[in-house]
Design a protein around this motif. Structure first.
Motif, mmCIF file in Angstrom:
data_model
loop_
_atom_site.group_PDB
_atom_site.id
_atom_site.type_symbol
_atom_site.label_atom_id
_atom_site.label_comp_id
_atom_site.label_asym_id
_atom_site.label_seq_id
_atom_site.Cartn_x
_atom_site.Cartn_y
_atom_site.Cartn_z
ATOM 1 N N PHE A 51 0.829 -1.212 0.000
ATOM 2 C CA PHE A 51 0.000 0.000 0.000
ATOM 3 C C PHE A 51 0.861 1.259 0.000
ATOM 4 O O PHE A 51 0.482 2.296 -0.529
ATOM 5 N N ASP A 54 1.555 3.095 -3.276
ATOM 6 C CA ASP A 54 0.423 3.684 -3.991
ATOM 7 C C ASP A 54 -0.039 2.810 -5.156
ATOM 8 O O ASP A 54 0.019 3.191 -6.317
ATOM 9 N N ARG A 61 -3.203 7.208 -2.738
ATOM 10 C CA ARG A 61 -2.488 7.962 -1.706
ATOM 11 C C ARG A 61 -2.730 9.439 -1.952
ATOM 12 O O ARG A 61 -2.876 9.892 -3.081
ATOM 13 N N MET A 590 -5.599 0.594 4.062
ATOM 14 C CA MET A 590 -4.258 0.050 3.841
ATOM 15 C C MET A 590 -4.322 -1.321 3.169
ATOM 16 O O MET A 590 -3.820 -1.514 2.064
ATOM 17 N N THR A 591 -4.958 -2.305 3.831
ATOM 18 C CA THR A 591 -4.948 -3.670 3.278
ATOM 19 C C THR A 591 -5.695 -3.765 1.954
ATOM 20 O O THR A 591 -5.387 -4.620 1.134
ATOM 21 N N ASN A 593 -5.406 -1.859 -0.374
ATOM 22 C CA ASN A 593 -4.454 -1.458 -1.405
ATOM 23 C C ASN A 593 -3.265 -2.406 -1.482
ATOM 24 O O ASN A 593 -2.244 -2.078 -2.080
ATOM 25 N N CYS A 594 -3.363 -3.558 -0.842
ATOM 26 C CA CYS A 594 -2.310 -4.572 -0.912
ATOM 27 C C CYS A 594 -2.779 -5.700 -1.821
ATOM 28 O O CYS A 594 -3.820 -6.318 -1.566
#
Ligand code: SF4
Ligand code: SF4
Ligand code: SF4
Lengths: 723, 180
Positions: A51, A54, A61, A590-591, A593-594
């Motif tokens: 994440f 970006d 982000r 966050m997660t 975007n992983c």
């Protein structure tokens, strides 16, 4: 390849890891031999780093400060100078017009670190002049802090995480350790291998229930009745430690009177558990030479959370399972730094280091150190009060840092109305979130991996994390932004680095004083209290059975069971309980975007349902369904499983389309003000046209992601020449 | 003896860390950012039923049904394990049906050929897809190294002998207790 030491940002276990960096980009994570993780990481620890880069999988982000001068305008990128001046002017005006208590701020229990939280509460108290500062402990372990402070004098885990594997009995109550803290789950498995008995109280067949010696699948909403029955058995069967109770506790007679009525047979009617199983649990617990109670949101996210916390601490007091190694009470903190934001006084009741705002001497000490004539002594607002306060005009401005209440608070319709009613909203974050969409001003901060600081693990251990990569874009550290704003509002504030902040706060908090940066170098961990420079800190609390209460004794406390507040009826016949899953964290900015984590689970998320309930409703596994409550309606995917008890359904709270908090109720614990996320009356309906439903999800998801991304790219396009 | 990875259901917490590690170990260096739902094909799978959570993967059988069922001799014994020679795989799925553990699958991957510095697409190529014990990975099986609860172990002859020795000891102990 470079390696940079960090502490995982995804749960209170506080696993130490190295971020692997190549060409200024984080490309991997590897476990380190930290005190709490000993070379292990979980799914998120290993694969939850991208994440930072970006990826834009869910939301972009933030790269520039962004401002909109009216709510119907689009965001425009502005310079830091303009952003800070604008914020200072607005906050100043609101403060002058409506008073300091019309403004509220939040700390962040996530990646920002302790230093930032300290600076935020200092800004709130010294510059704004209010105690209206809170953090999301309010919606998770607030009741643990409130309850334990009353009964034992300290709101944190009494013993350290590594000690769990040496205890002889683990009583797991409302705590899904496998999904919340996988690396702590290993400690429990190891304890079992070493002969410990495991007792699990949870309506669902969670992973630990599968491994338990005794599983008590109590009815949803019957915690207090079960805890009282536990106490009843310990007393009536003479299993409690009479000497310990006589020497180290108070309130026994009153306590005994209240639990008297809660015989196992009486509790059977409320909890749905066979009376003999309840007895068996306490016989095991009392017989163990050392026993540990661990709990999570299944205890706290109730209208009666504080009472149950007090009740659980009573079991430990009755059996003398406190004040020595390998025993104790463990409210295991979910978010990585929710212990830290409480430690740092991001609470409306307390200065850093658990020093009360109502104590005039303490106020004087802080006022002097911060160079202001006086500090407010009135307890501030709680996060869960915000929607109501905003709608009734008491709260005019909000400065939200690193949280996403428009996703994580209960009854989101109310939350949105609250934000809309406010005159000025600042959101400081690393991502464009649902909450940021309500902001007038967005301030972009550096992310975990792009800054350094100290986190507090769930077991009170302070650990340092370092910076791995330089931030991209026109962003600043959270504490720098707050300092600039303070200065612009006429209170010069400047720090060169986090160590300066840390040393200032250490000096003001006797229980943290000995926890220096030097001691936390490398893999060092310092559990507070650590009062002296030559002390290693305290692995367990209450040494010598001295409790941090006037008189030094622990308080035995019980109260009557109260039923949950939402009511089931024919229209809403099922209980909705919100939970979490191992692969995603918090609001999911966050997660989500992983890539790895998003590959395992994506929108609209799941509602788990028992096969019998599913059959009665004509719902098959993996089909999309509607879930509605008195407050809202969302789409979700059915996961039909025997692990879910009949009569209840479970949704994880991080989904943005299948957002279960559209459904949850704003009914709070009277003391901790923590919402009853664990009990909302809902209806689940099959959807006949699954093709339509799948398309609908895709469309809604695309619309949501498109909106978030447009807000950022649109503003950047309009960016003036300096950017 | 062929080596294989075993999972201990009394330690597994159903977290799927092993699945991601396996997919990454075979991503040809693409890293996490190359993962996506459609192409996510781990060779180990976490299975959750009402009472069990555990990971399942290839047993690298000594007399392997998949090896015996392959009409083109694409599955062979090599490096103390069962390996697929992908060039020979026809994608006929005999092995998929033959495997009693359900851990053999046939997947299709884009087939390309390098010619005069250009990459030519040749449509798709079928591959028999299963645990290869990470034979090309220096540090051994990726799944074993990441499992947060140490539910996975690599069994080779030595580890197997050790397990057997412990079991026999326990059996002897229990027999003695029964007799007493
Ligand atoms: S999420 Fe928790 S258990 Fe997992 S690696 Fe991070 S700190 Fe450790
Ligand atoms: S990583 Fe380990 S605990 Fe997690 S699913 Fe795989 S085998 Fe089970
Ligand atoms: S040994 Fe390697 S190929 Fe086999 S399941 Fe584990 S990670 Fe996958």
């Amino acid at each position: 390849m470079e390696k940079h030491m960090a502490v995982c940002p995804y749960c209170g276990t506080g696993c130490k890891l190295n971020l692997l960096v190549e060409g200024g980009k984080v490309v991997g994570a590897e476990p380190l031999n930290g005190v709490t993780n000993e070379g292990e990481l979980c799914l998120k620890g290993y694969f939850g780093y991208d994440f930072i880069n970006d990826t834009k999988i869910l939301t972009p982000r933030l790269r520039n400060p962004m401002l909109r001068r009216s709510r119907d305008a689009a965001f425009e990128a502005v310079s830091w100078d303009e952003a800070i001046q604008y914020a200072a002017k607005k906050l100043g005006e609101i403060k002058a017009k409506y008073g300091p208590d019309s403004i509220m701020t939040t700390g962040s229990s996530r990646g920002t670190g302790n230093e930032t939280n300290y600076v935020m509460q200092k800004f709130t108290r010294a510059v704004l002049g209010t105690n209206n500062v809170d953090n999301c402990a309010r919606v998770c372990h607030g009741p643990s802090v409130a309850g334990l402070q009353v009964t034992l004098g300290n709101g944190a885990m009494s013993n350290s995480i590594p000690e769990i594997e040496n205890t002889k009995c683990v009583l797991v109550f409302g705590y899904n350790v496998a999904d919340s803290h996988p690396v702590i789950a290993k400690r429990i498995i190891r304890a079992k291998e070493r002969g410990a008995k495991i007792i699990v109280c949870d309506p669902r067949k969670i992973e630990t229930a599968r491994l338990a010696d005794l599983w008590l699948p109590l009815n949803n909403g019957s915690n207090m009745a079960l805890v009282n029955a536990f106490a009843n058995i310990l007393i009536n069967e003479g299993l409690y430690d009479k000497e310990y109770v006589a020497n180290h506790t108070e309130g026994f007679d009153e306590y005994r009177k209240i639990v008297e009525k809660y015989t196992p047979e009486y509790a059977e009617a409320i909890t749905g558990l066979p009376a003999d199983d309840i007895r068996e649990a306490m016989r095991i617990y009392a017989a163990a030479p050392s026993a540990t109670i661990l709990w999570g949101m299944g205890v706290t996210q109730w209208g009666q959370g504080v009472d149950v916390v007090k009740g659980l601490s009573g079991l430990a007091l009755l059996t003398g399972n406190l004040g020595r190694p390998n025993v104790g009470v463990g409210p295991v903190r979910g978010q990585n730094n929710v212990q830290g934001s409480c430690d740092m006084g991001v609470l409306p009741t307390e200065f850093p280091g658990y020093q009360k705002v109502t104590d005039p001497e303490i106020r004087d000490k802080f006022a002097k150190a911060w160079g202001v004539p006086s500090l407010p002594g009135e307890i501030g607002y709680r996060l869960t009060d915000v929607p109501h306060l905003a709608e009734t005009g008491k709260l005019k401005a909000m400065y939200v840092m690193g949280e996403d209440p428009a996703q994580t608070e209960p009854d989101l319709t109310q939350v949105r109305k609250g934000f809309e009613a406010m005159e000025f909203v600042i959101v400081q974050d690393i991502f464009m979130t649902k909450t940021a969409m309500f902001a007038d001003l967005i301030l972009p901060a550096t992310s975990w991996g792009e800054h350094e600081g100290v986190f507090s693990a769930a077991d009170r251990s302070f650990q340092r994390f370092t910076k791995a990569v330089d931030a991209k874009g026109d962003v600043k550290h959270d504490w720098e932004i707050i300092s600039l704003l303070a200065t612009a509002m006429g209170y010069p504030m400047h720090y060169n680095n986090t160590k300066e902040i840390w040393d200032e706060l250490r000096g003001l908090c006797p229980i943290f004083y000995g926890a220096t940066y030097e001691k936390m170098e490398g893999l060092g961990a310092v559990p507070w209290p650590c009062r002296d420079l030559d002390s290693p800190g305290s692995k367990y609390l209450y040494e010598g059975n001295v409790f941090q209460r006037p008189g030094g004794k622990g308080l035995l406390f019980a109260t009557e069971w109260r039923p949950p507040q939402d009511k089931l009826n024919d229209e809403f016949p099922l209980i909705l309980c919100t939970v979490r899953e191992v692969g995603h964290y918090s609001c999911r900015s966050m997660t989500g975007n992983c890539a790895a984590l998003q590959t395992l689970a994506d929108e609209p998320g799941y509602v788990t349902i028992n096969p019998k309930d599913a059959k009665a409703l004509g719902i098959r596994d993996q089909e999309l369904v509607w879930v509605s409550s008195r407050r809202g309606k969302v789409i979700s995917r059915a996961s039909v499983t025997d692990r879910t008890n009949k009569g209840a359904v479970y949704m994880t709270y991080q989904w943005w389309i299948g957002a279960c908090n559209e459904l949850t109720i704003h009914a709070v614990d009277p003391i901790a003000k923590t919402p009853e996320y664990k009990y909302a009356a809902v209806r689940v309906e099959a959807i006949a046209d699954q093709v339509w439903a799948e398309n609908y999800v895709q469309q809604e998801y695309a619309k949501l992601k498109g909106g978030l991304s447009k807000a950022v790219t649109g503003a950047a396009k309009k960016a003036p020449a300096y950017a | 003896m062929n080596r294989f990875v075993t999972a201990n259901p009394s330690k597994c917490i159903g977290c799927r860390t092993c699945e991601v590690a396996c997919a990454l170990a075979h991503s040809k260096g693409a890293g996490v950012e190359g993962l996506a739902p459609d192409s996510f094909k781990p060779r180990i799978r976490m299975v959750k039923t009402a009472d069990v959570s555990t990971a399942v993967m290839c047993h690298h059988c000594e007399d392997a049904p998949c090896v015996n069922s392959c009409p083109n001799n694409a599955i062979v014994y090599r490096q103390h394990s069962v390996q697929v020679e992908q060039e020979r795989c026809l994608g006929c799925k005999n092995c998929v049906l033959a495997c009693p553990f359900g851990v053999m699958d046939v997947v299709t991957v884009p087939a390309v050929r390098q010619f005069a510095g250009m990459t030519l697409s040749l449509g798709v190529k079928a591959q028999a897809h299963k645990c290869d014990l990470c034979v090309d990975r220096e540090s051994g099986p990726a799944c074993v190294s990441v499992c947060p609860t140490s539910a996975l172990t690599l069994m080779d002859r030595d580890a197997m002998d050790e397990t057997l020795r412990r079991r026999r000891e326990r059996a002897a102990q229990e027999a003695a207790e029964v007799a007493a």
